[in-house]
Design a protein around this motif. Sequence first.
Motif, PDB file in Angstrom:
ATOM      1  N   MET A   1       0.838  -1.190   0.000  1.00 43.94           N
ATOM      2  CA  MET A   1       0.000   0.000   0.000  1.00 43.94           C
ATOM      3  C   MET A   1       0.871   1.236   0.000  1.00 43.94           C
ATOM      4  SD  MET A   1      -2.972  -1.078   2.698  1.00 43.94           S
ATOM      5  CE  MET A   1      -1.777  -1.660   3.910  1.00 43.94           C
ATOM      6  N   SER A   2       0.661   2.119  -0.945  1.00 49.76           N
ATOM      7  CA  SER A   2       1.466   3.319  -1.061  1.00 49.76           C
ATOM      8  C   SER A   2       1.046   4.362  -0.044  1.00 49.76           C
ATOM      9  CB  SER A   2       1.349   3.897  -2.475  1.00 49.76           C
ATOM     10  OG  SER A   2       0.023   4.306  -2.702  1.00 49.76           O
ATOM     11  N   ASN A   3       1.879   5.404   0.121  1.00 50.27           N
ATOM     12  CA  ASN A   3       1.565   6.445   1.074  1.00 50.27           C
ATOM     13  C   ASN A   3       0.423   7.345   0.605  1.00 50.27           C
ATOM     14  OD1 ASN A   3       3.411   5.688   2.971  1.00 50.27           O
ATOM     15  ND2 ASN A   3       5.053   6.947   2.158  1.00 50.27           N
TER      16      ASN A   3
ATOM     17  N   VAL B   1      -5.719  -3.616  -5.286  1.00 50.92           N
ATOM     18  CA  VAL B   1      -6.216  -4.789  -4.580  1.00 50.92           C
ATOM     19  C   VAL B   1      -5.023  -5.515  -3.973  1.00 50.92           C
ATOM     20  CG1 VAL B   1      -7.402  -6.996  -4.810  1.00 50.92           C
ATOM     21  CG2 VAL B   1      -8.222  -5.015  -6.092  1.00 50.92           C
ATOM     22  N   PHE B   2      -5.154  -5.936  -2.709  1.00 49.45           N
ATOM     23  CA  PHE B   2      -4.075  -6.686  -2.070  1.00 49.45           C
ATOM     24  C   PHE B   2      -4.691  -7.814  -1.249  1.00 49.45           C
ATOM     25  CE2 PHE B   2      -5.386  -3.747   1.202  1.00 49.45           C
ATOM     26  CZ  PHE B   2      -5.200  -4.436   2.400  1.00 49.45           C
ATOM     27  N   GLY B   3      -3.838  -8.725  -0.810  1.00 46.26           N
ATOM     28  CA  GLY B   3      -4.282  -9.841   0.023  1.00 46.26           C
ATOM     29  C   GLY B   3      -3.547 -11.114  -0.325  1.00 46.26           C
ATOM     30  N   LEU B   4      -3.173 -11.874   0.694  1.00 42.98           N
ATOM     31  CA  LEU B   4      -2.481 -13.147   0.511  1.00 42.98           C
ATOM     32  C   LEU B   4      -3.446 -14.300   0.758  1.00 42.98           C
ATOM     33  CD1 LEU B   4       0.846 -12.401   2.436  1.00 42.98           C
ATOM     34  CD2 LEU B   4       0.485 -12.406  -0.048  1.00 42.98           C
ATOM     35  N   PRO B   5      -3.324 -15.397   0.001  1.00 47.35           N
ATOM     36  CA  PRO B   5      -4.190 -16.562   0.242  1.00 47.35           C
ATOM     37  C   PRO B   5      -4.025 -17.068   1.674  1.00 47.35           C
ATOM     38  CG  PRO B   5      -3.013 -16.777  -1.840  1.00 47.35           C
ATOM     39  CD  PRO B   5      -2.401 -15.607  -1.132  1.00 47.35           C
ATOM     40  N   TRP B   6      -5.097 -17.580   2.240  1.00 48.16           N
ATOM     41  CA  TRP B   6      -5.047 -18.085   3.611  1.00 48.16           C
ATOM     42  C   TRP B   6      -4.317 -19.425   3.674  1.00 48.16           C
ATOM     43  CZ3 TRP B   6      -6.308 -14.131   6.326  1.00 48.16           C
ATOM     44  CH2 TRP B   6      -7.356 -13.290   5.954  1.00 48.16           C
TER      45      TRP B   6
ATOM     46  N   THR C   1      -5.692  -9.382   9.945  1.00 43.45           N
ATOM     47  CA  THR C   1      -4.544 -10.207   9.560  1.00 43.45           C
ATOM     48  C   THR C   1      -3.970  -9.765   8.223  1.00 43.45           C
ATOM     49  OG1 THR C   1      -5.368 -12.131  10.778  1.00 43.45           O
ATOM     50  CG2 THR C   1      -3.776 -12.554   9.022  1.00 43.45           C
ATOM     51  N   GLN C   2      -4.830  -9.510   7.243  1.00 42.05           N
ATOM     52  CA  GLN C   2      -4.341  -9.074   5.931  1.00 42.05           C
ATOM     53  C   GLN C   2      -3.616  -7.734   6.032  1.00 42.05           C
ATOM     54  OE1 GLN C   2      -4.046 -10.683   3.239  1.00 42.05           O
ATOM     55  NE2 GLN C   2      -5.458 -12.424   3.427  1.00 42.05           N
ATOM     56  N   LEU C   3      -4.094  -6.836   6.887  1.00 39.54           N
ATOM     57  CA  LEU C   3      -3.410  -5.567   7.089  1.00 39.54           C
ATOM     58  C   LEU C   3      -2.032  -5.781   7.703  1.00 39.54           C
ATOM     59  CD1 LEU C   3      -6.372  -3.388   8.417  1.00 39.54           C
ATOM     60  CD2 LEU C   3      -5.176  -3.099   6.240  1.00 39.54           C
ATOM     61  N   CYS C   4      -1.935  -6.698   8.658  1.00 43.09           N
ATOM     62  CA  CYS C   4      -0.635  -7.024   9.275  1.00 43.09           C
ATOM     63  C   CYS C   4       0.327  -7.598   8.244  1.00 43.09           C
ATOM     64  CB  CYS C   4      -0.824  -8.022  10.412  1.00 43.09           C
ATOM     65  SG  CYS C   4      -1.705  -7.399  11.846  1.00 43.09           S
ATOM     66  N   TRP C   5      -0.173  -8.528   7.436  1.00 41.24           N
ATOM     67  CA  TRP C   5       0.688  -9.146   6.425  1.00 41.24           C
ATOM     68  C   TRP C   5       1.149  -8.135   5.386  1.00 41.24           C
ATOM     69  CZ3 TRP C   5      -2.639 -14.164   5.336  1.00 41.24           C
ATOM     70  CH2 TRP C   5      -2.486 -15.040   6.426  1.00 41.24           C
ATOM     71  N   SER C   6       0.270  -7.217   5.017  1.00 41.67           N
ATOM     72  CA  SER C   6       0.620  -6.263   3.964  1.00 41.67           C
ATOM     73  C   SER C   6       1.746  -5.341   4.391  1.00 41.67           C
ATOM     74  CB  SER C   6      -0.611  -5.439   3.568  1.00 41.67           C
ATOM     75  OG  SER C   6      -0.977  -4.542   4.599  1.00 41.67           O
ATOM     76  N   ILE C   7       1.764  -4.946   5.655  1.00 41.88           N
ATOM     77  CA  ILE C   7       2.770  -3.992   6.118  1.00 41.88           C
ATOM     78  C   ILE C   7       4.133  -4.650   6.243  1.00 41.88           C
ATOM     79  CG2 ILE C   7       2.696  -4.232   8.625  1.00 41.88           C
ATOM     80  CD1 ILE C   7       2.412  -0.939   6.668  1.00 41.88           C
ATOM     81  N   LYS C   8       4.149  -5.978   6.436  1.00 45.20           N
ATOM     82  CA  LYS C   8       5.428  -6.679   6.577  1.00 45.20           C
ATOM     83  C   LYS C   8       6.234  -6.646   5.285  1.00 45.20           C
ATOM     84  CE  LYS C   8       4.048  -9.906  10.219  1.00 45.20           C
ATOM     85  NZ  LYS C   8       3.821 -11.344  10.570  1.00 45.20           N
TER      86      LYS C   8
ATOM     87  N   PRO D   1       7.678   1.435   9.121  1.00 46.28           N
ATOM     88  CA  PRO D   1       6.708   2.532   9.080  1.00 46.28           C
ATOM     89  C   PRO D   1       7.337   3.869   9.439  1.00 46.28           C
ATOM     90  CG  PRO D   1       6.395   1.183  11.041  1.00 46.28           C
ATOM     91  CD  PRO D   1       7.375   0.457  10.173  1.00 46.28           C
ATOM     92  N   LEU D   2       6.699   4.933   8.973  1.00 48.70           N
ATOM     93  CA  LEU D   2       7.165   6.266   9.280  1.00 48.70           C
ATOM     94  C   LEU D   2       6.933   6.579  10.749  1.00 48.70           C
ATOM     95  CD1 LEU D   2       5.694   8.155   6.187  1.00 48.70           C
ATOM     96  CD2 LEU D   2       8.045   7.336   6.492  1.00 48.70           C
ATOM     97  N   LYS D   3       7.660   7.572  11.252  1.00 45.88           N
ATOM     98  CA  LYS D   3       7.504   7.981  12.638  1.00 45.88           C
ATOM     99  C   LYS D   3       6.058   8.382  12.893  1.00 45.88           C
ATOM    100  CE  LYS D   3       9.335  11.162  16.109  1.00 45.88           C
ATOM    101  NZ  LYS D   3      10.285  12.269  16.385  1.00 45.88           N
ATOM    102  N   GLY D   4       5.484   7.862  13.983  1.00 47.65           N
ATOM    103  CA  GLY D   4       4.101   8.186  14.321  1.00 47.65           C
ATOM    104  C   GLY D   4       3.095   7.207  13.769  1.00 47.65           C
ATOM    105  N   GLN D   5       3.523   6.331  12.839  1.00 47.11           N
ATOM    106  CA  GLN D   5       2.579   5.373  12.271  1.00 47.11           C
ATOM    107  C   GLN D   5       2.396   4.178  13.192  1.00 47.11           C
ATOM    108  OE1 GLN D   5       3.869   4.328   8.284  1.00 47.11           O
ATOM    109  NE2 GLN D   5       2.297   5.666   7.434  1.00 47.11           N
TER     110      GLN D   5
END
Length: 382
Positions: free
Chosen positions: A1-3, A11-16, A133-140, A145-149
């Motif tokens: 996900m871009s800033n 569209v994003f997401g990893l298969p379960w 969970t998908q949000l956690c995986w996407s950020i990895k 992350p930027l300061k404050g995120q």
Amino acid sequence: MSNDSRTQSMVFGLPWPELNDGIFYNDVVPHSDSGLTLVEFYSRKYKHSAPLQGWLQRIQNGQISVDGRVVKDPNEILSGDSVLVYHRLPWKEPDVPHLLEVLYEDDDLIALNKPSGLQVLPGGLFQQRTVLTQLCWSIKKQNPPLKGQESHPVPVHRLGRDTSGILLCAKTKVAKTCLAAYFADGTSLVGANSNRKAELGGTRKISKIYRALVTGILDEDKVVIDQPIGIVRYPGVAKGLYVASPSGKPALSKVEVLERDGKQNCTLIQVEIESGRPHQIRIHLSFIGHPLLGDPLYIAGGQPRCFDSEIVDESYAQDGGYHRPTNPVPGDCGYYLHAHRLVLSHPTTNEMIYITAPLPSALRTSDEANSSPESMYVSSAR
């Protein structure tokens, strides 16, 4: 996900995975339970989870530890303040979608188009297969992350598992605090207003509009519902089930008829909610005698059906028990509650943000159905 992807859909997401990681449940033995055996403690406190024989099997499998030590003897005597950990073994969660569409994103927040069937936060049978969970995986997969995120974006409100549409998430602590306040303020305004039917739009920092398909034909073009919502005891729901209740908390929904279908005996409506009580739309619509099409739980009057407690699955009841029917409207997929539009004051810039989630075909008017498919529409203006 871009800033900053305000104008470009993604569209994003990893298969379960086949199995999740299981889950750990912690307990501290109260002094009143000192002297109980291990199996007595669990079979008494969590008899809804498994019968005595089930807890015996779990203990013998080595799934429970006492003060960091795995104990396989069910007759182990417990002492007050001992720390117990039960490891529920990994299991295959029910099949659900895994792809999420980004409707809007900047440095502070992200708005997703949540598909029907996907739970927002862990609960019941769904511990891994969630939006969180998908949000956690996407950020990895991104840079630190930027300061404050936040370590990952977090939802600031919930949508029911089978409700589709706009889900708002915060990417920074400041945005999380601000957006949570928006939702809380909207609900408190309804509670503080002696005339709940008054227009509150001028004081609100966020507004949410849903599309829904309900049973029966609504005679009035516009209906304001101010029925309070409270909790009653219900099988399979430890904390109780939300229902229409005169002693409940204030709630306000504004319903507008978009199209009536006499042949199918249903009405397409738009609902703006001024408060955010759990299952508010479903309860309010059933209260006026027009439940969501196919809703198996809430009936006319805003009350639940009576089920045999033996067939009420805990996760089913916790989510309110709404599972869209497979195909009750000929030729359609049955998406009958959809968070369609959201307008908010940006948490850091104060500019007005307008977000729209594309409509499922069952929730389009005849004119919309005959036009080209609705595309994503996002704009921001001061």
